[in-house]
Scaffold this motif. Structure first.
Motif, mmCIF file in Angstrom:
data_model
loop_
_atom_site.group_PDB
_atom_site.id
_atom_site.type_symbol
_atom_site.label_atom_id
_atom_site.label_comp_id
_atom_site.label_asym_id
_atom_site.label_seq_id
_atom_site.Cartn_x
_atom_site.Cartn_y
_atom_site.Cartn_z
ATOM 1 N N PRO A 410 35.548 26.774 67.516
ATOM 2 C CA PRO A 410 36.143 28.107 67.327
ATOM 3 C C PRO A 410 37.514 27.972 67.013
ATOM 4 N N ASP A 411 37.981 29.040 66.168
ATOM 5 C CA ASP A 411 39.547 29.130 65.981
ATOM 6 C C ASP A 411 39.970 30.523 65.634
ATOM 7 N N SER A 412 41.011 30.944 65.220
ATOM 8 C CA SER A 412 41.207 32.157 65.019
ATOM 9 C C SER A 412 40.491 32.780 64.088
ATOM 10 N N ASP A 413 40.189 32.216 63.065
ATOM 11 C CA ASP A 413 38.803 32.814 62.156
ATOM 12 C C ASP A 413 37.748 33.267 62.854
ATOM 13 N N SER A 414 37.360 32.477 63.970
ATOM 14 C CA SER A 414 36.222 32.854 64.849
ATOM 15 C C SER A 414 36.477 34.124 65.546
ATOM 16 N N MET A 415 37.620 34.391 66.052
ATOM 17 C CA MET A 415 38.018 35.430 66.869
ATOM 18 C C MET A 415 37.720 36.796 66.052
ATOM 19 N N ALA A 416 38.489 36.713 64.842
ATOM 20 C CA ALA A 416 38.773 37.630 63.718
ATOM 21 C C ALA A 416 37.039 38.096 63.582
#
Length: 897
Positions: A410-416
């Motif tokens: 996961p990355d920042s795209d996954s968080m959003a």
């Protein structure tokens, strides 16, 4: 003379003596008795047993001049002997089939040619005849040359021959009774006493190399193929090794013709072949009947052969031609347009959702359909529509985030993505129970999720803009230098020895022709993505446990436990969503690259920061500190009767070979081009003194007065004259040719203000500077004084370590680089220092965002556990995220990059 296997050596000797006595020569000394020759110590003449010896019988009245013609005629009329080739005349002793030794007189018998000219003879008196042009080396009828002895030939292989024995050693065994056989003498068991015990070393044919190869081939082929007999005139055949090399070359050619894309794809392992079973029908005619297809019975098993995999990721875009450049520009432009359109729809939706979430926190007069207490259904529907707009226009973002989450990356795209998806699901589950929204048991967090998606889209657009900016510099056609760090630790330690106790992490520049991995490094993961890799699972686990716990505890008092559980999960992710985390790395990088491209510097992605943020040493050439124009010829003093053109030519050649800062100055003063400079042999650099070499077979020296004095150069001017010509920032350089001084060059150096500025930046970051220099007049102390740089941070690389420097700065045809420059000190130092400062700014923003996420999650947990859900509504969480994002962005923006 005929020679057969049954003839003995004694019979051969007697026959040769009789034939030699029959030849009558005019000279009285030509005939010598055999007894006198045997008694005296005289050289022997080697007679070839297979030679065509003419049976010459001259009459008493025949003249000596007619002897050569008679010998030639009788030689031509001599019939072929069995097993003897008349056309082959061996030139050396090793070519003889059988050699016997016949005593002769010390004075050799002269031989005459066809026209009465004396022929050249070998050391044994035999005439050396040249083979006629085009004469065959072997007999045209090889079948006739086979002797009965050849029948047993395949049985043995002879390793030593009579032809390979020295003439002086033949006398020891010439009297032995032996059998001559094809280049060898086989000694019988009943040899005479007193004779030599010489016997050839033989090896059975079954032990020979060819026999072993034939046996191995026989086993492989499983055929009763007999060993093939050798023919006296057998043609050479291609060996096994040659055939293997030929096949290997063919396979290499085929491999070279395979496209590069196919060669890079891995192959699956082969499985056992499954043969097809015989079908009931072997031929099908579909045009004969309408129902023919119903009776088709085909049993086919696919043979799982090796085939290229087709499920590989797409090949990375490479910039190798103008067409590739146009494609990359087109792709970047499409991405920028897509992100811009996404922002056009997301920003209004986020603003509207934020207004609906924040306005109900204050006692403001609002229309009834905008009041949560009076009309929760209308608020719910409006928020659902705004969230649906965000989902529709952020489809690529949601897809990328969820795919990376499934792959456990996961990355920042996954968080959003998770924040928006669960906020929307929570709102959908609230539709059947709007009373829970009126009572503030649950809340809507779509505004917080839309804020996170907007921040993420802005960061992605910054990345695309930075890539476009860098690619414009990359494709401008100017030479490019890849910035790389020295991976060889021992080499880095040798170069930096004496600079300090810190572990050397050194960077330098290398000319590069082709840049690879531009696309991959431009879109590499940053610090925010790495934080989210750990934050997403942690926040997800805490949110899931808290939602399950509270739902189980309060399910009796809840109208819809499922709606309450999803609302708690969405609240935890919204409170810890780190809305500004995608900007903490991209904001300073965007600010820095705008400045770097002015000096033709390219920092492709955050991977560049990871590679060079801990650099403590930079290594450059002296020409980067003294670019063209900072070192010039102030004056030239010709000594004696020397020619100025010759002196300039020699000086230009030496400075160009040494890579001196004066090479451009001498090249400009010289009329000839660089290609016309003379070649230098035995070039050498004497550290701190100057350079030397041989030009046009003359010893040429170029350096300081100390170099001239050490080599005892004459005609040097007085030292007072040198001090009179040199002043501030000026140096005297002498040129000597063949031990005599011919010219004095006055060089003036000036320190560039831009170079001083960037060296001052190195001093601020406490970065050591290594310089490769072959200019004796530019010492370490003088360089430090001119640029006002601390001498303890400066080091001139010794001459013995120059190969180490060359190994780290040699040009590259292709390179996978994350940081590029134009080869100038300004761009090089600016990006090295900038990588350190961007790292510090990103770390500060990361600390603030992680702290904000931890406090937000803790705040939500406390108020949920005490039952104060109204104090953690969507508007409160939104204001908290806006405040923390503003603080983080301001702190990052205020950092110097």
């Amino acid at each position: 003379m005929s020679f057969k296997e049954s003839d003995s050596i004694d019979a051969l000797i007697a026959n040769c003596q009789r034939e030699s006595e029959a030849v009558q020569l005019p000279d009285a000394d030509a005939a010598t008795p055999a007894a006198e020759g045997a008694a005296s110590d005289v050289p022997t003449t080697a007679l070839r047993a297979d030679a065509n010896i003419a049976d010459v019988s001259a009459s008493d009245g025949q003249q000596a001049a007619d002897l050569p013609d008679t010998a030639s005629a009788t030689d031509a009329d001599t019939p072929k002997q069995e097993g003897i080739d008349n056309h082959a005349e061996p030139d050396t002793e090793a070519d003889a089939d059988c050699v016997v030794s016949v005593p002769h007189k010390k004075k050799s018998v002269p031989a005459y040619g066809k026209h009465g000219r004396a022929l050249k003879t070998d050391p044994y008196g035999n005439p050396i005849r040249k083979r006629k042009q085009g004469a065959p080396l072997r007999s045209k009828t090889p079948v006739d040359t086979v002797t009965p002895a050849d029948i047993h030939k395949p049985q043995v292989s002879f390793m030593n021959s009579v032809a390979n024995i020295e003439p002086a050693a033949r006398a020891a065994w010439t009297g032995a009774t032996a059998n001559a056989y094809d280049h060898a003498v086989l000694r019988g068991d009943g040899a005479e006493e007193g004779t030599s015990k010489y016997s050839p070393k033989i090896r059975r044919m079954r032990d020979s190399t060819r026999a072993k190869e034939a046996a191995s081939n026989k086993k492989k082929r499983r055929s009763a193929m007999p060993y093939e007999k050798d023919s006296p005139v057998a043609e050479s055949r291609t060996g096994v090794g040659a055939r293997r090399r030929k096949k290997k070359n063919k396979s290499d050619d085929k491999a070279n013709r395979v496209p590069e894309k196919l060669m890079e794809q891995p192959y699956e392992e082969s499985a056992p072949i499954q043969y097809m079973q015989k079908a009931a029908q072997t031929s099908i005619d579909l045009s004969s009947a309408e129902g023919a297809t119903e009776n088709i019975d085909i049993d086919v098993h696919y043979s799982a052969e090796r085939r290229p995999r087709m499920d590989l990721p797409k090949q990375e875009k490479r910039y190798r031609s103008k067409e590739d450049g146009r494609n990359i520009r087109s792709d970047l432009a499409d991405l920028q347009i897509a992100l811009t359109l996404r922002l056009i729809f997301l920003i209004p939706a986020a603003v509207c959702s934020a207004a609906l979430s924040v306005l109900h926190l204050f006692s403001l007069p609002l229309p009834m359909f905008l009041s949560v207490e009076q009309s929760p259904q209308s608020i719910l529907i409006i928020q659902l529509l705004l969230g649906l707009i965000g989902i529709v226009f952020s489809g690529e973002l949601l897809k990328s985030g969820m795919v990376k989450l499934v792959h456990l990356r996961p990355d920042s795209d996954s968080m959003a993505s998770i924040s928006l998806i669960f906020a929307e699901l929570s709102a959908v589950l609230t539709v059947p129970t709007p009373e829970m929204l009126r009572q503030h048991t649950v809340s809507l967090y779509i505004s917080v999720a839309l804020l996170a998606v907007c921040m993420n889209t802005i960061a992605r657009r910054m990345i695309v803009t930075r890539a476009q900016r860098n690619f414009a510099v990359l494709s401008d056609g100017e030479p490019k230098y890849a910035v790389h760090y020295v991976e060889n630790e021992s080499r880095a330690e040798n170069l930096t020895r004496g600079n300090g106790g810190a572990f050397p992490i050194m960077a330098t520049m290398r000319p590069v022709g082709q840049i690879n991995d531009f696309w991959r490094y431009s879109f590499s993961s940053d610090l925010g993505d790495r934080i989210c890799r750990y934050a997403v699972p942690i926040v997800g686990a805490v949110a899931a446990l808290l939602a399950i716990l509270l739902t189980v505890v309060r399910h009796d008092t809840l109208e819809s436990p499922l709606c309450y559980g999803f609302s708690v999960f969405a609240l935890c992710f919204s409170a810890a969503s780190c809305a500004a985390i995608p900007l903490i790395s991209n904001l300073p990088m965007d600010t820095g690259t705008k400045r770097y491209v002015r000096n033709h510097g390219m920092l492709l992605g955050y991977q560049s920061i990871d590679d060079f943020y801990d650099i403590n040493t930079v290594m450059v050439d002296i020409t980067t500190l003294f670019p063209q124009g900072t070192g010039r010829l102030s004056s030239i003093q010709v000594i004696g009767e020397s020619h100025m053109e010759v002196a300039l030519c020699y000086a230009a050649a030496l400075t160009h070979r040494a890579g001196s800062v004066l090479k451009d100055s001498f090249a400009a003063a010289l009329v000839a081009e660089e290609n016309a400079l003379p070649a230098i042999e035995n070039y050498a650099y004497e550290e701190g003194k100057g350079v030397s070499g041989w030009i046009d077979n003359k010893r040429v020296l170029l350096g300081t007065r100390e170099l001239m004095t050490e080599h005892n150069i004459s005609a040097l001017p007085a030292y007072a004259k040198e001090l009179e010509l040199t002043g501030k920032n000026k140096e005297a350089v002498y040129l000597s040719v063949s031990g005599t001084a011919v010219a004095l060059f006055i060089i003036e150096f000036s320190a560039s203000r831009a170079i001083k500025r960037w060296l001052h930046e190195l001093e601020r970051e406490h970065i050591y500077l290594l310089i490769r220099s072959n200019d004796a007049m530019l010492s370490q102390r003088r360089i430090a004084k001119m640029f006002e740089f601390p001498e303890h941070l400066l080091k001139v690389i010794p001459a013995r370590l120059e190969p180490e420097y060359e190994a780290e700065t040699e040009p590259l045809q292709e390179a996978s680089a994350t940081m590029l420059c134009a080869g100038k000190l300004s761009g090089f130092v600016q990006m090295i220092v900038g990588a350190k400062r961007i790292r510090r700014a990103a770390n500060l923003g990361a600390i603030l965002q992680v702290a904000a996420a931890a406090l937000g999650l803790l705040y939500a947990m406390i108020f949920l556990l005490i039952g104060a859900e109204e104090d953690v509504s969507g508007g409160v969480v939104l204001l908290y995220q806006l405040a923390t994002a503003l603080i983080s962005i301001s702190a990052v923006h205020l950092q110097e990059v």
